[in-house]
Write a protein that holds these residues in place. Structure first.
Motif, PDB file in Angstrom:
ATOM      1  N   ILE A 100       0.738  -1.182  -0.014  1.00 29.23           N
ATOM      2  CA  ILE A 100       0.056   0.038  -0.041  1.00 29.23           C
ATOM      3  C   ILE A 100       0.959   1.273  -0.011  1.00 29.23           C
ATOM      4  O   ILE A 100       1.653   1.456   1.001  1.00 29.23           O
ATOM      5  CB  ILE A 100      -0.991   0.287   1.305  1.00 29.23           C
ATOM      6  N   LYS A 101       0.922   2.130  -0.994  1.00 25.97           N
ATOM      7  CA  LYS A 101       1.656   3.375  -1.137  1.00 25.97           C
ATOM      8  C   LYS A 101       1.084   4.445  -0.098  1.00 25.97           C
ATOM      9  O   LYS A 101      -0.217   4.560  -0.285  1.00 25.97           O
ATOM     10  CB  LYS A 101       1.541   3.752  -2.514  1.00 25.97           C
ATOM     11  N   THR A 102       2.035   4.949   0.500  1.00 30.15           N
ATOM     12  CA  THR A 102       1.493   6.238   1.376  1.00 30.15           C
ATOM     13  C   THR A 102       2.712   7.282   1.314  1.00 30.15           C
ATOM     14  O   THR A 102       3.894   6.969   0.830  1.00 30.15           O
ATOM     15  CB  THR A 102       1.405   6.051   2.900  1.00 30.15           C
ATOM     16  N   PRO A 103       2.251   8.487   1.386  1.00 30.03           N
ATOM     17  CA  PRO A 103       3.415   9.879   1.334  1.00 30.03           C
ATOM     18  C   PRO A 103       4.443   9.498   2.354  1.00 30.03           C
ATOM     19  O   PRO A 103       4.003   8.993   3.649  1.00 30.03           O
ATOM     20  CB  PRO A 103       2.577  10.976   1.488  1.00 30.03           C
ATOM     21  N   THR A 104       5.631   9.641   2.065  1.00 28.09           N
ATOM     22  CA  THR A 104       6.771   9.497   3.074  1.00 28.09           C
ATOM     23  C   THR A 104       6.750  10.912   4.141  1.00 28.09           C
ATOM     24  O   THR A 104       6.061  11.922   3.747  1.00 28.09           O
ATOM     25  CB  THR A 104       8.079   9.415   2.520  1.00 28.09           C
ATOM     26  N   ARG A 105       7.375  10.831   5.142  1.00 27.42           N
ATOM     27  CA  ARG A 105       7.364  12.035   5.893  1.00 27.42           C
ATOM     28  C   ARG A 105       8.079  13.240   5.184  1.00 27.42           C
ATOM     29  O   ARG A 105       7.627  14.408   5.443  1.00 27.42           O
ATOM     30  CB  ARG A 105       8.385  11.678   7.192  1.00 27.42           C
ATOM     31  N   GLN A 106       9.015  12.981   4.325  1.00 28.04           N
ATOM     32  CA  GLN A 106       9.929  14.087   3.832  1.00 28.04           C
ATOM     33  C   GLN A 106       8.843  14.411   2.766  1.00 28.04           C
ATOM     34  O   GLN A 106       8.835  15.808   2.546  1.00 28.04           O
ATOM     35  CB  GLN A 106      10.976  13.344   3.028  1.00 28.04           C
ATOM     36  N   THR A 107       8.126  13.742   1.991  1.00 27.70           N
ATOM     37  CA  THR A 107       6.997  14.168   1.027  1.00 27.70           C
ATOM     38  C   THR A 107       6.017  15.219   1.898  1.00 27.70           C
ATOM     39  O   THR A 107       5.629  16.243   1.165  1.00 27.70           O
ATOM     40  CB  THR A 107       6.359  13.169   0.364  1.00 27.70           C
ATOM     41  N   ILE A 108       5.360  14.627   3.104  1.00 31.89           N
ATOM     42  CA  ILE A 108       4.636  15.647   3.623  1.00 31.89           C
ATOM     43  C   ILE A 108       5.147  16.817   4.166  1.00 31.89           C
ATOM     44  O   ILE A 108       4.703  17.839   3.874  1.00 31.89           O
ATOM     45  CB  ILE A 108       4.136  14.695   4.777  1.00 31.89           C
ATOM     46  N   SER A 113       5.738  22.669   3.673  1.00 29.08           N
ATOM     47  CA  SER A 113       6.592  23.779   3.615  1.00 29.08           C
ATOM     48  C   SER A 113       6.137  24.779   2.472  1.00 29.08           C
ATOM     49  O   SER A 113       6.083  25.821   2.744  1.00 29.08           O
ATOM     50  CB  SER A 113       8.055  23.294   3.092  1.00 29.08           C
ATOM     51  N   GLY A 114       5.680  24.059   1.359  1.00 29.50           N
ATOM     52  CA  GLY A 114       5.155  24.964   0.372  1.00 29.50           C
ATOM     53  C   GLY A 114       3.945  25.825   0.929  1.00 29.50           C
ATOM     54  O   GLY A 114       3.575  26.978   0.234  1.00 29.50           O
ATOM     55  N   LYS A 115       3.017  25.154   1.740  1.00 28.59           N
ATOM     56  CA  LYS A 115       1.820  25.762   2.035  1.00 28.59           C
ATOM     57  C   LYS A 115       2.013  26.489   3.203  1.00 28.59           C
ATOM     58  O   LYS A 115       1.558  28.006   2.985  1.00 28.59           O
ATOM     59  CB  LYS A 115       0.907  24.613   2.703  1.00 28.59           C
ATOM     60  N   ILE A 126       8.818  29.270  12.372  1.00 30.47           N
ATOM     61  CA  ILE A 126       8.809  28.558  13.751  1.00 30.47           C
ATOM     62  C   ILE A 126       7.670  27.521  13.897  1.00 30.47           C
ATOM     63  O   ILE A 126       7.660  26.434  14.261  1.00 30.47           O
ATOM     64  CB  ILE A 126       8.603  29.507  14.833  1.00 30.47           C
ATOM     65  N   LYS A 127       6.287  27.701  13.229  1.00 25.07           N
ATOM     66  CA  LYS A 127       5.455  26.945  13.223  1.00 25.07           C
ATOM     67  C   LYS A 127       5.751  25.427  12.325  1.00 25.07           C
ATOM     68  O   LYS A 127       5.584  24.372  12.701  1.00 25.07           O
ATOM     69  CB  LYS A 127       4.206  27.477  12.492  1.00 25.07           C
ATOM     70  N   LEU A 128       6.438  25.811  11.061  1.00 20.49           N
ATOM     71  CA  LEU A 128       6.927  24.648  10.485  1.00 20.49           C
ATOM     72  C   LEU A 128       8.117  23.862  11.508  1.00 20.49           C
ATOM     73  O   LEU A 128       7.880  22.521  11.163  1.00 20.49           O
ATOM     74  CB  LEU A 128       7.656  25.007   9.149  1.00 20.49           C
ATOM     75  N   ALA A 129       8.675  24.503  11.902  1.00 22.25           N
ATOM     76  CA  ALA A 129       9.982  23.799  12.821  1.00 22.25           C
ATOM     77  C   ALA A 129       9.503  22.907  13.870  1.00 22.25           C
ATOM     78  O   ALA A 129       9.949  21.971  14.328  1.00 22.25           O
ATOM     79  CB  ALA A 129      11.019  24.907  13.222  1.00 22.25           C
ATOM     80  N   GLN A 130       8.142  23.544  14.459  1.00 16.77           N
ATOM     81  CA  GLN A 130       7.656  22.845  15.494  1.00 16.77           C
ATOM     82  C   GLN A 130       7.243  21.497  15.018  1.00 16.77           C
ATOM     83  O   GLN A 130       7.069  20.403  15.661  1.00 16.77           O
ATOM     84  CB  GLN A 130       6.380  23.664  16.205  1.00 16.77           C
TER      85      GLN A 130
END
Length: 514
Positions: A100-108, A113-115, A126-130
């Motif tokens: 079963i394919k799922t997105p990796t943590r790096q992909t998420i 990051s883009g959003k 800071i929000k993304l770092a958290q």
């Protein structure tokens, strides 16, 4: 009382006050399959470097049992599949495997990051770092904070975080007096001492290196301790609460043999049972051991040796079931290796947080010992998936199962029962402390995530309770302080229950996708 050191040197010590003792999750007499299904196979793992992570369900030939793993799969000519993860590769027949394919943590992470960084502000960095820190991405977390500082070095939040990083990156000097104290405690000078920036690890001489990391076990543990150290400080700091870094090395002892750990425990007359590690606040030393030397892992090693013999025999005799035997033997061996390392990672991270909390002003070493507070926080940081540090606040299968078992109990599952610290007293009397650990973890998880400021206020006020307060009086004071800090307890309990119903293990999230 008087005691005699292991090397014959006389020393004086008193029966210590044990701040923590991480309970072992496995019982020595569990069958191999039960152990695999209850422990190693219920831990889902995230590590693929590709855009997709693969959940692989392997149907064991000739049985109704299936093994669930996560990693990276490649289909080969001839109908075979190669399954890869950091601690080795497995080879399966494609018809025995459902992927079963799922997105990796790096992909998420890239998507977030883009959003989030569509508008580049310090607060968004800071929000993304958290988020990155919570998901075990410490390197990415620090990189984001560096980018935030470059964006606006005058911002007060980022200036404080930058100052903290300076402290974190600065090694603390050796302390000869502290080293002598530990050597006296453990009984002599035969153990070696290895240093990292902030820890002094006493361990047996080691030359064997891990096949994957190319490091000795002591080097691996020091690397983990430093990762927990940084994650601990940043977790609080990213929420606006700054702790005081220690000015000298934190001492820890790693025994290569479980029997030596037990000998040390008996020498200290602690009377602990099924403990994977412990921290002594009076001595300010953490103790743990190589879990691969426990009775259960030694028994499992005998089983894998037997399976290896069967595998070699199947090859020699060209048995028609040779492929199945080889796959099963390799699968069992690898899963045991993963569980061995995962157990060590969980124990070391748990005890490290006890020690950090005692040395950073959060829970002073000479202060009142509130079991649910200490164990709840350590369990919140305790984390291992696929034998690696995997973040903060991970939804652990064992912890949440014990919480759910008592969720409907109007007494043992209530907030008042937990906060009064009766949970550990009662569960100990009933013969198993793990339900109390689950409750403490669950309440801390909610409060740390949703009511952080009030939780810090409660931590501060609870420190004023005298260390020699009678347990009943202490329980009453704790409930009163909790009500004072959090307000209406009935409303809080309802919110807590709703919050806990949103938490799902990785396995449960996968089940929703099927």
């Amino acid at each position: 009382m008087m005691g005699t050191g292991m090397a014959g040197k006389r020393m004086e010590f008193q029966k210590p006050d044990v701040s923590s003792g991480r309970k072992r999750r496995f019982q020595p007499r569990m069958s191999l399959l039960a152990w695999l299904m209850a422990g190693g196979l219920l831990t889902s793992l995230c590590f693929s470097r590709n855009a997709q992570a693969d959940y692989a369900i392997y149907q064991i030939p000739g049985t109704d049992a299936g093994l669930l793993l996560e990693g990276e799969t490649n289909y080969n000519p001839g109908g075979t599949v190669t399954f890869r993860h950091p601690r080795g590769s497995l080879y399966f027949n494609a018809r025995d495997l459902q992927v079963i394919k799922t997105p990796t943590r790096q992909t998420i992470f890239r998507r977030k990051s883009g959003k989030i960084l569509s508008e580049k502000t310090v607060d968004n960095y800071i929000k993304l770092a958290q988020w990155a820190l919570q998901h075990g991405m410490l390197k990415e977390c620090k990189s984001l904070l560096s980018d935030a500082w470059k964006l606006d070095p005058t911002d007060e939040k980022i200036k404080k975080l930058a100052a903290l990083m300076v402290h974190i990156n600065r090694p603390v000097p050796n302390n000869s007096g502290s080293e002598a104290h530990v050597r006296n405690l453990i009984g002599g000078s035969r153990m070696e001492m290895s240093r990292s920036k902030h820890f002094a690890l006493f361990h047996d001489a080691q030359s064997e290196k891990d096949a994957v990391t190319k490091m000795t076990r002591a080097e691996m543990r020091l690397e983990l301790l430093e990762k927990v150290y940084e994650s601990y400080f940043l977790t609080f700091a990213l929420r606006g609460f700054y702790l005081r870094p220690p000015s000298e090395p934190l001492n820890a002892v790693l025994f290569s043999e479980h029997k030596d750990f037990l000998l040390m425990e008996r020498r200290l007359e602690m009377g602990l049972k099924q403990i994977a590690g412990f921290y002594l606040p009076e001595e300010n030393v953490s103790f743990f051991y190589d879990s691969g030397t426990t009775e259960i892992f030694l028994l499992l090693k005998q089983l894998t040796d037997k399976l290896d013999e069967m595998k070699e025999q199947a090859k020699r005799t060209r048995s028609p079931n040779a492929a199945h035997i080889i796959r099963f033997a390799n699968t069992v061996s690898l899963l045991i290796d993963i569980e061995h390392e995962s157990e060590d990672v969980a124990t070391v991270s748990h005890e490290a947080v006890h020690q950090l909390a005692a040395n950073t002003g959060l829970f002073p070493r000479d202060g009142v010992f509130i079991r649910w507070v200490h164990e709840g926080l350590a369990s919140y940081f305790e984390s291992s998936k696929l034998a690696v540090w995997s973040g903060v606040g991970v939804v652990d299968q064992n912890r949440i199962s014990y919480y759910r078992a008592l969720e409907g109990d109007p007494v043992r599952g209530s907030v008042e029962f937990i906060v009064s610290d009766l949970g550990f007293i009662v569960e100990t009397a009933l013969g198993d402390q793990l339900p109390a650990y689950g409750q403490a973890w669950a309440l801390t998880h909610y409060l740390f995530t949703e009511r952080f400021d009030e939780l810090i206020q409660f931590y501060g006020k609870s420190r004023k309770i005298s260390a020699d307060t009678d347990p009943r009086e202490k329980g009453t004071e704790l409930v009163e302080l909790f009500n004072e800090c959090f307000g209406d307890r009935v409303t809080l309990e309802l919110e807590w229950r709703r919050y806990m119903r949103t938490l799902k293990t990785d396995m449960e999230q996968l089940a929703e996708e099927l």
